[in-house]
Design a protein around this motif. Structure first.
Motif, short mmCIF file in Angstrom:
data_model
loop_
_atom_site.label_atom_id
_atom_site.label_comp_id
_atom_site.label_asym_id
_atom_site.label_seq_id
_atom_site.Cartn_x
_atom_site.Cartn_y
_atom_site.Cartn_z
N ALA A 57 44.17 41.89 44.76
CA ALA A 57 44.26 42.43 46.11
C ALA A 57 45.01 43.75 46.10
O ALA A 57 45.95 43.94 45.33
N LEU A 91 40.13 41.90 46.96
CA LEU A 91 40.48 41.91 48.38
C LEU A 91 41.19 43.22 48.68
O LEU A 91 41.97 43.72 47.86
N ASP A 95 46.12 43.01 55.10
CA ASP A 95 46.29 41.55 55.09
C ASP A 95 45.96 40.92 53.75
O ASP A 95 46.01 39.69 53.61
N ALA A 96 45.64 41.74 52.75
CA ALA A 96 45.19 41.21 51.46
C ALA A 96 46.29 40.40 50.79
O ALA A 96 46.03 39.33 50.21
N GLU A 99 46.50 36.98 52.22
CA GLU A 99 45.45 36.11 51.68
C GLU A 99 45.83 35.57 50.31
O GLU A 99 45.63 34.38 50.00
N VAL A 100 46.41 36.42 49.47
CA VAL A 100 46.82 35.98 48.14
C VAL A 100 47.93 34.95 48.25
O VAL A 100 47.96 33.96 47.50
N ARG A 102 48.30 32.76 50.34
CA ARG A 102 47.75 31.48 50.78
C ARG A 102 46.86 30.83 49.73
O ARG A 102 46.36 29.71 49.92
N ILE A 103 46.63 31.50 48.60
CA ILE A 103 45.77 30.95 47.56
C ILE A 103 46.39 29.67 47.00
O ILE A 103 47.60 29.55 46.86
N PRO A 120 53.51 37.91 54.07
CA PRO A 120 53.16 37.10 52.88
C PRO A 120 54.19 36.01 52.58
O PRO A 120 53.80 34.91 52.17
N ALA A 123 53.43 33.24 54.93
CA ALA A 123 52.16 32.60 54.56
C ALA A 123 52.36 31.64 53.39
O ALA A 123 51.81 30.53 53.38
N SER A 127 51.99 27.50 53.45
CA SER A 127 51.06 26.83 52.55
C SER A 127 51.73 25.73 51.74
O SER A 127 51.05 24.96 51.05
#
Length: 400
Positions: A57, A91, A95-96, A99-100, A102-103, A120, A123, A127
């Protein structure tokens, strides 16, 4: 079983050292995602292909094409045509990194720089992933939003000082702690008076005597803003009042922090200044990684010196205490104003003393607003205070 690791800020100082730790321990760790700003596409691509990372990302969408081309070029050098290496999914955008974070993985290492790491961090905590936190600003800015989202044992500090405190606290009761003692190297200007700091240049402020760090944290260490942030961080991590958190200057950076207990005992964590030790501990927590870093050589004579902090020449720690004791959006304003002032200093638009002086003016203005004291702590409020402080800092820099 290997721990699956996602690294935010992979091309920075902490991120690159984390990958060195992982490369030395392939049986313990697996990299499942990398995120970076996008300013160094070649290095990001090299990391992604070397570690066979499925997801990459970048924060700047404009860097996506350069990163994609760099990924293909790096894959070709690693026999991509034979199918030995895959090209990761890319990505891009602001917001990339979220997203990472939340992986699905075991550990998220947040090694981003600045308050941009807040979303992040939240996030990753939401998670349920273990968060190895090197991005102290996200904890400081987010405050109770971050500590409230963290489950017991989920938040593991990577800063050397707070890693030291966490190690010393293992097996101890918080009620037995008299005070936390956070050490500071003193930076490149230890011993100088305020008057002697007036002509400091960005090049001088970027030369740290013991640590090799990124540019922002290095200048923050020169002003001691970094140590002020670490005092707030210690308060939030260990739930210890500010009047029981002390800063002492320790130039060799061998003792990373100490805990004094109610019976007079002091627990010390000591090791040569090498970030690989707290990084490895953050990735493997609660386990240790053998040979993560070299230990002290106890066969050689050594002297450990400690000095009181000069709060006249370096008032940043006192300002941070004020911001932290006020709570709510105070730390966010302190941090945001500093980030803008550091950028202005590096660009030649602000003198060295003007960094902390300007932060102090903005903090006074914010804490003096009666509406601020009545506000509840919300994400929108934190982000709004951060934006206001940045705008106000830019205005004051222009006036200076």
């Amino acid at each position: 079983m290997r721990k699956r690791v996602a690294i935010l800020g992979s091309t920075g100082s902490i991120g690159t050292q984390a990958l060195e730790v992982i490369a030395a321990n392939p049986d313990r760790f697996e990299v499942v995602a990398l995120a970076a700003g996008g300013s160094n596409p070649q290095l990001l691509a090299q990391q992604a292909i070397t570690f066979d990372v499925p997801v990459v990302a970048v924060a700047r969408a404009s860097a996506a094409e350069d990163v994609q081309l760099a990924l293909y070029a790096e894959a070709q050098r690693h026999d991509y045509a034979r199918g030995d290496h895959r090209v990761p999914r890319l990505l891009a955008g602001p917001d990339a990194a979220v997203e990472v974070a939340r992986i699905e993985c075991d550990v998220v290492l947040n090694a981003m720089t600045g308050s941009v790491g807040l979303l992040p961090t939240l996030a990753a905590l939401e998670s349920g992933t273990t968060l190895a936190l090197a991005n102290k600003e996200s904890l400081i800015v987010g405050g109770e939003l971050v500590t409230g989202a963290a489950k017991p044992g989920q938040l593991v500090p990577v800063d050397s000082e707070h890693s030291a405190l966490a190690q010393a606290m293992r097996g101890e009761r918080r009620d037995d702690v008299r005070k936390l003692i956070v050490t500071a190297s003193g930076g490149p200007f230890r011993g100088r008076t305020r008057a002697e700091l007036a002509e400091v240049t960005p090049e001088q402020a970027s030369a740290h005597p013991t640590w090799d760090m990124g540019p922002v944290i290095t200048i923050n260490s020169a002003t001691l803003v970094n140590k002020g942030l670490e005092v707030i961080e210690a308060h939030l991590l260990f739930d210890i009042d500010f009047d029981r958190i002390e800063v002492v200057v320790h130039p060799p950076s061998i003792v990373h922090s100490m805990i004094e207990f109610i019976d007079g005992a002091t627990m010390v964590q000591a090791s040569p200044p090498d970030m690989k030790l707290p990084i490895a501990l953050g990735l493997a927590w609660p386990d240790r990684v053998p040979q993560a870093a070299a230990g002290c050589d106890w066969t050689r004579p050594a002297t450990w010196e400690f000095f009181p902090l000069d709060e006249v020449a370096f008032p940043a720690v006192g300002l941070a205490r004020r911001a932290g004791a006020f709570g709510r959006t105070g730390p966010a304003v302190f941090n945001a104003a500093n980030e803008v002032c550091v950028e202005a200093f590096v660009a030649g638009h602000l003198d060295f003393l003007g960094i902390v002086d300007t932060v102090g003016l903005i903090l006074d203005e914010h804490l003096g607003d009666p509406d601020v004291a009545r506000e509840d702590m919300t994400l929108a409020g934190v982000l709004g205070a951060d934006a206001w402080a940045r705008t106000r800092a830019a205005e004051l820099v222009e006036k200076r």
